[in-house]
Scaffold this motif. Sequence first.
Motif, PDB file in Angstrom:
ATOM      1  N   ALA A   1       0.810  -1.216   0.000  1.00  0.00           N
ATOM      2  CA  ALA A   1       0.000   0.000   0.000  1.00  0.00           C
ATOM      3  C   ALA A   1       0.843   1.266   0.000  1.00  0.00           C
ATOM      4  CB  ALA A   1      -0.941   0.002   1.205  1.00  0.00           C
ATOM      5  N   TRP A   2       2.022   1.206   0.628  1.00  0.00           N
ATOM      6  CA  TRP A   2       2.843   2.423   0.717  1.00  0.00           C
ATOM      7  C   TRP A   2       4.159   2.280  -0.050  1.00  0.00           C
ATOM      8  CZ3 TRP A   2      -0.299   0.958   4.859  1.00  0.00           C
ATOM      9  CH2 TRP A   2      -1.228   1.922   5.303  1.00  0.00           C
ATOM     10  N   ASN A   3       4.271   1.261  -0.895  1.00  0.00           N
ATOM     11  CA  ASN A   3       5.432   1.121  -1.780  1.00  0.00           C
ATOM     12  C   ASN A   3       6.744   0.940  -1.013  1.00  0.00           C
ATOM     13  OD1 ASN A   3       5.067   0.994  -4.611  1.00  0.00           O
ATOM     14  ND2 ASN A   3       6.446   2.718  -4.903  1.00  0.00           N
ATOM     15  N   LEU A   4       6.744   0.000  -0.075  1.00  0.00           N
ATOM     16  CA  LEU A   4       7.891  -0.182   0.816  1.00  0.00           C
ATOM     17  C   LEU A   4       8.540  -1.557   0.651  1.00  0.00           C
ATOM     18  CD1 LEU A   4       6.269   1.245   4.092  1.00  0.00           C
ATOM     19  CD2 LEU A   4       7.560   2.491   2.338  1.00  0.00           C
TER      20      LEU A   4
ATOM     21  N   ALA B   1       5.477   4.302  10.620  1.00  0.00           N
ATOM     22  CA  ALA B   1       5.060   5.606  10.097  1.00  0.00           C
ATOM     23  C   ALA B   1       3.867   5.474   9.152  1.00  0.00           C
ATOM     24  CB  ALA B   1       6.230   6.275   9.376  1.00  0.00           C
ATOM     25  N   ALA B   2       3.864   4.409   8.347  1.00  0.00           N
ATOM     26  CA  ALA B   2       2.749   4.201   7.410  1.00  0.00           C
ATOM     27  C   ALA B   2       1.447   4.001   8.161  1.00  0.00           C
ATOM     28  CB  ALA B   2       3.044   3.001   6.520  1.00  0.00           C
ATOM     29  N   TYR B   3       1.444   3.092   9.121  1.00  0.00           N
ATOM     30  CA  TYR B   3       0.208   2.799   9.841  1.00  0.00           C
ATOM     31  C   TYR B   3      -0.227   3.950  10.747  1.00  0.00           C
ATOM     32  CZ  TYR B   3       0.447  -2.124   8.347  1.00  0.00           C
ATOM     33  OH  TYR B   3       0.466  -3.290   7.620  1.00  0.00           O
ATOM     34  N   ARG B   4       0.720   4.676  11.285  1.00  0.00           N
ATOM     35  CA  ARG B   4       0.376   5.784  12.188  1.00  0.00           C
ATOM     36  C   ARG B   4      -0.028   7.054  11.438  1.00  0.00           C
ATOM     37  NH1 ARG B   4      -0.878   3.785  16.973  1.00  0.00           N
ATOM     38  NH2 ARG B   4       0.846   2.786  18.089  1.00  0.00           N
ATOM     39  N   HIS B   5       0.706   7.358  10.382  1.00  0.00           N
ATOM     40  CA  HIS B   5       0.573   8.691   9.787  1.00  0.00           C
ATOM     41  C   HIS B   5       0.361   8.676   8.268  1.00  0.00           C
ATOM     42  CE1 HIS B   5       1.987   9.956  13.703  1.00  0.00           C
ATOM     43  NE2 HIS B   5       3.126   9.314  13.536  1.00  0.00           N
TER      44      HIS B   5
END
Length: 385
Positions: free
Chosen positions: A234-237, A277-281
């Motif tokens: 989802a966040w390209n990680l 950071a992805a899940y939090r912000h």
Amino acid sequence: MIVEAEPLPRLRQRTSEKWRAYPDDVLPLFVAEMDYPLAPPIAQALHAAVDRSDTGYIGPDDRTQRAFTDYAGARWGWSVDPAHTRTTTDVSVVIVEALRMLIAPGDRVVITPPVYPPFFELIPEAGGVVEEVPLLEGGTDGRGWALDLAGLERAFAGGATAFLLCNPHNPLGLVHPREELEAVAVLAARHGVHVVSDEVHAPLTHSDAAFTPFLSVSDDARRVGVAAHAASKAWNLASLKCALFVAGSPELAERIHALPIEVEVRTSQFGRISTEAAYRHGQEWLDGALRAIETNRALLSVLLTDRLPRVGYREPHAGYLAWLDFRELGWGDDPAARILEEARVALNPGADFGTQGAGFARLNLACSPEVLTEAIDRIAELARR
């Protein structure tokens, strides 16, 4: 806010597979990587880690797991005990290690093709044997592809010991309805089958669908299930290497925590930092990316209707991957090969997803509307020859 894809000259500076596998005259719409810039909160977290030289081994820190469990509760109404989770490198490792702890060598593990190609390899890596129960094409109610519940019951009754579920389903963008997942859980519990649910595409569920975590549907599901989650898709990680085991019961949680410590400590430090950071912000950015994806989903429908009306396409309801049916064009089992050679557009060959994918190809929608339009124009020109 809508997230916009970066321009091609900048994208071609990337060194990832998507931008290094083919020459610059090829439009790469294959591997599941997005053309959008990294979410600012993630970039900031990684820059801060570099600034403090935080590049050592991972430590005893559950902030990543707690970020995930908070996200699951807020996004899906799914209550997960952080003690029932554990990190590792990626979803493939979650699948392999979960299967290793749940099956004996030689046991049969069910998959539902057309499905994510590594499933065919991960099961033998874990010591199992692949058993296929293909999806029903057209479904039982005309809504599209669907799980073959009768086929699953036959496989479970016939001795399969595990089911590797893709939820949401890649390459179709299929969001399995809750009632089907409930039925799977009943069948699995009845026949003593464990379910490993790959849910990496879950945060990418579109605005016109609702994702249901397998472990949330019933006590049966929690008794038999382990889920695989990550922020990578989802966040390209993907290159940062962090994923989570999620156990449905205290008994299965005890088993995932009994796995060798190396399964966990191979998690990347940057993977944990970026995942937290992805899940939090990262939800605001993801919502913007989803708006861009849904815009392209609709654009592809218009382009195909106008320029390639013989190519079949059902809009996905999760992810950014489109499953295209080229069979009416008569381009053989691997239309992607001809499209690459003659139109200079790279798609994933459908047959990689199982024999049911012959004549199909998978296209990546997470690009600019201009790139998507150019790709379809090139393929349409090929069809006119």
